[in-house]
Design a protein around this motif. Structure first.
Motif, PDB file in Angstrom:
ATOM      1  N   GLU A 141       0.819  -1.254  -0.085  1.00  0.00           N
ATOM      2  CA  GLU A 141       0.025   0.148  -0.139  1.00  0.00           C
ATOM      3  C   GLU A 141       0.705   1.366  -0.127  1.00  0.00           C
ATOM      4  O   GLU A 141       0.745   2.287  -0.936  1.00  0.00           O
ATOM      5  CB  GLU A 141      -1.005   0.046   1.190  1.00  0.00           C
ATOM      6  N   ARG A 142       1.833   1.319   0.889  1.00  0.00           N
ATOM      7  CA  ARG A 142       2.724   2.551   0.721  1.00  0.00           C
ATOM      8  C   ARG A 142       3.624   2.755  -0.503  1.00  0.00           C
ATOM      9  O   ARG A 142       3.601   3.649  -0.968  1.00  0.00           O
ATOM     10  CB  ARG A 142       3.839   2.189   1.898  1.00  0.00           C
ATOM     11  N   VAL A 143       3.985   1.465  -1.008  1.00  0.00           N
ATOM     12  CA  VAL A 143       4.624   1.577  -2.443  1.00  0.00           C
ATOM     13  C   VAL A 143       3.746   2.198  -3.322  1.00  0.00           C
ATOM     14  O   VAL A 143       4.167   3.123  -4.204  1.00  0.00           O
ATOM     15  CB  VAL A 143       5.344   0.179  -2.835  1.00  0.00           C
ATOM     16  N   SER A 144       2.389   1.695  -3.456  1.00  0.00           N
ATOM     17  CA  SER A 144       1.694   2.201  -4.413  1.00  0.00           C
ATOM     18  C   SER A 144       1.332   3.538  -4.449  1.00  0.00           C
ATOM     19  O   SER A 144       0.945   4.194  -5.402  1.00  0.00           O
ATOM     20  CB  SER A 144       0.092   1.169  -4.246  1.00  0.00           C
ATOM     21  N   ARG A 145       1.201   4.106  -3.155  1.00  0.00           N
ATOM     22  CA  ARG A 145       0.967   5.382  -2.785  1.00  0.00           C
ATOM     23  C   ARG A 145       2.030   6.454  -3.584  1.00  0.00           C
ATOM     24  O   ARG A 145       1.826   7.536  -3.786  1.00  0.00           O
ATOM     25  CB  ARG A 145       0.918   5.781  -1.453  1.00  0.00           C
ATOM     26  N   HIS A 146       3.294   5.999  -3.636  1.00  0.00           N
ATOM     27  CA  HIS A 146       4.455   6.730  -4.251  1.00  0.00           C
ATOM     28  C   HIS A 146       4.978   6.174  -5.530  1.00  0.00           C
ATOM     29  O   HIS A 146       6.208   6.559  -5.625  1.00  0.00           O
ATOM     30  CB  HIS A 146       5.573   6.662  -3.137  1.00  0.00           C
ATOM     31  N   LEU A 147       4.013   5.454  -6.408  1.00  0.00           N
ATOM     32  CA  LEU A 147       4.680   5.006  -7.762  1.00  0.00           C
ATOM     33  C   LEU A 147       5.051   5.988  -8.347  1.00  0.00           C
ATOM     34  O   LEU A 147       6.376   5.900  -9.044  1.00  0.00           O
ATOM     35  CB  LEU A 147       3.645   4.176  -8.283  1.00  0.00           C
ATOM     36  N   GLY A 148       4.379   6.984  -8.689  1.00  0.00           N
ATOM     37  CA  GLY A 148       4.723   8.069  -9.889  1.00  0.00           C
ATOM     38  C   GLY A 148       4.890   7.298 -11.114  1.00  0.00           C
ATOM     39  O   GLY A 148       3.891   6.456 -11.450  1.00  0.00           O
ATOM     40  N   ALA A 149       5.616   7.930 -12.126  1.00  0.00           N
ATOM     41  CA  ALA A 149       5.599   7.245 -13.427  1.00  0.00           C
ATOM     42  C   ALA A 149       6.542   5.886 -13.518  1.00  0.00           C
ATOM     43  O   ALA A 149       7.837   6.367 -13.729  1.00  0.00           O
ATOM     44  CB  ALA A 149       6.122   8.148 -14.528  1.00  0.00           C
ATOM     45  N   THR A 150       6.017   4.779 -13.163  1.00  0.00           N
ATOM     46  CA  THR A 150       7.016   3.497 -13.060  1.00  0.00           C
ATOM     47  C   THR A 150       6.618   2.587 -14.120  1.00  0.00           C
ATOM     48  O   THR A 150       5.558   2.288 -14.520  1.00  0.00           O
ATOM     49  CB  THR A 150       6.927   3.075 -11.497  1.00  0.00           C
ATOM     50  N   ARG A 151       7.528   2.205 -14.794  1.00  0.00           N
ATOM     51  CA  ARG A 151       7.349   1.063 -15.765  1.00  0.00           C
ATOM     52  C   ARG A 151       7.701  -0.330 -14.942  1.00  0.00           C
ATOM     53  O   ARG A 151       8.706  -0.398 -14.030  1.00  0.00           O
ATOM     54  CB  ARG A 151       8.229   1.125 -16.965  1.00  0.00           C
ATOM     55  N   VAL A 152       7.150  -1.526 -15.486  1.00  0.00           N
ATOM     56  CA  VAL A 152       7.073  -2.901 -14.660  1.00  0.00           C
ATOM     57  C   VAL A 152       7.295  -3.958 -15.639  1.00  0.00           C
ATOM     58  O   VAL A 152       6.911  -3.864 -16.682  1.00  0.00           O
ATOM     59  CB  VAL A 152       6.265  -2.845 -13.855  1.00  0.00           C
ATOM     60  N   GLY A 153       8.063  -4.858 -15.625  1.00  0.00           N
ATOM     61  CA  GLY A 153       8.056  -6.064 -16.272  1.00  0.00           C
ATOM     62  C   GLY A 153       7.977  -7.151 -15.231  1.00  0.00           C
ATOM     63  O   GLY A 153       8.608  -7.329 -14.169  1.00  0.00           O
ATOM     64  N   VAL A 154       7.467  -8.441 -15.522  1.00  0.00           N
ATOM     65  CA  VAL A 154       7.405  -9.740 -14.731  1.00  0.00           C
ATOM     66  C   VAL A 154       7.964 -10.826 -15.461  1.00  0.00           C
ATOM     67  O   VAL A 154       7.716 -11.264 -16.896  1.00  0.00           O
ATOM     68  CB  VAL A 154       5.856  -9.958 -14.333  1.00  0.00           C
ATOM     69  N   GLU A 155       8.929 -11.438 -14.814  1.00  0.00           N
ATOM     70  CA  GLU A 155       9.420 -12.918 -15.512  1.00  0.00           C
ATOM     71  C   GLU A 155       9.111 -13.908 -14.418  1.00  0.00           C
ATOM     72  O   GLU A 155       9.228 -13.778 -13.197  1.00  0.00           O
ATOM     73  CB  GLU A 155      10.810 -12.770 -15.427  1.00  0.00           C
ATOM     74  N   ILE A 156       8.587 -15.124 -15.269  1.00  0.00           N
ATOM     75  CA  ILE A 156       8.475 -16.371 -14.491  1.00  0.00           C
ATOM     76  C   ILE A 156       9.540 -17.219 -14.383  1.00  0.00           C
ATOM     77  O   ILE A 156       9.747 -17.764 -15.586  1.00  0.00           O
ATOM     78  CB  ILE A 156       7.031 -16.876 -14.528  1.00  0.00           C
ATOM     79  N   ASP A 157      10.004 -17.951 -13.650  1.00  0.00           N
ATOM     80  CA  ASP A 157      11.139 -19.008 -13.568  1.00  0.00           C
ATOM     81  C   ASP A 157      10.632 -20.336 -12.919  1.00  0.00           C
ATOM     82  O   ASP A 157      10.197 -20.124 -11.663  1.00  0.00           O
ATOM     83  CB  ASP A 157      12.540 -18.631 -13.080  1.00  0.00           C
TER      84      ASP A 157
END
Length: 117
Positions: free
Chosen positions: A16-32
């Motif tokens: 919740e704390r992280v989500s409040r301060h994201l700003g313009a953030t790009r993300v990627g997800v890898e599954i191993d």
């Protein structure tokens, strides 16, 4: 930067704390996983939120395009520091490692912005 284990009671408040301060953030997800190999789920999408729901025991990654759910995370590790969160590594209920990498947008120098023609 420090990689640390995020205990189950800490997960909801942390995300919740992280989500409040994201700003313009790009993300990627890898599954191993040994049974599936390394697979890129998605890359370079606009991150809009991260949550953990203790009732359903599920981590959710929200982007402008898709939502990604990780059911019954066994372990959650965060790589964060004074400059923010860099990645989250989750061992899911099936034993697969899901790596969430956060990227900051490329900051361009002032003189690189388009000017009048």
């Amino acid at each position: 930067m420090a990689i640390r284990l995020l205990e189950r009671p800490q997960r909801q408040a942390y995300f919740e704390r992280v989500s409040r301060h994201l700003g313009a953030t790009r993300v990627g997800v890898e599954i191993d996983g040994l049974d599936i190999g390394a697979q890129r789920e998605f890359d370079d999408l606009n991150l809009t939120g991260l949550t953990y729901d203790p009732r359903s025991d599920e981590v959710e990654i929200f982007t402008d395009d898709i939502d990604h759910h990780i059911a019954h995370p066994r372990e959650v590790y965060v790589d964060d520091g004074a400059d923010g969160l860099h990645s989250v590594e989750i061992v899911d209920g099936e034993g697969h490692k899901q790596i969430i990498r956060l990227k900051s947008p490329l900051a361009l120098p002032r003189d690189a912005s388009p000017g009048p023609i």
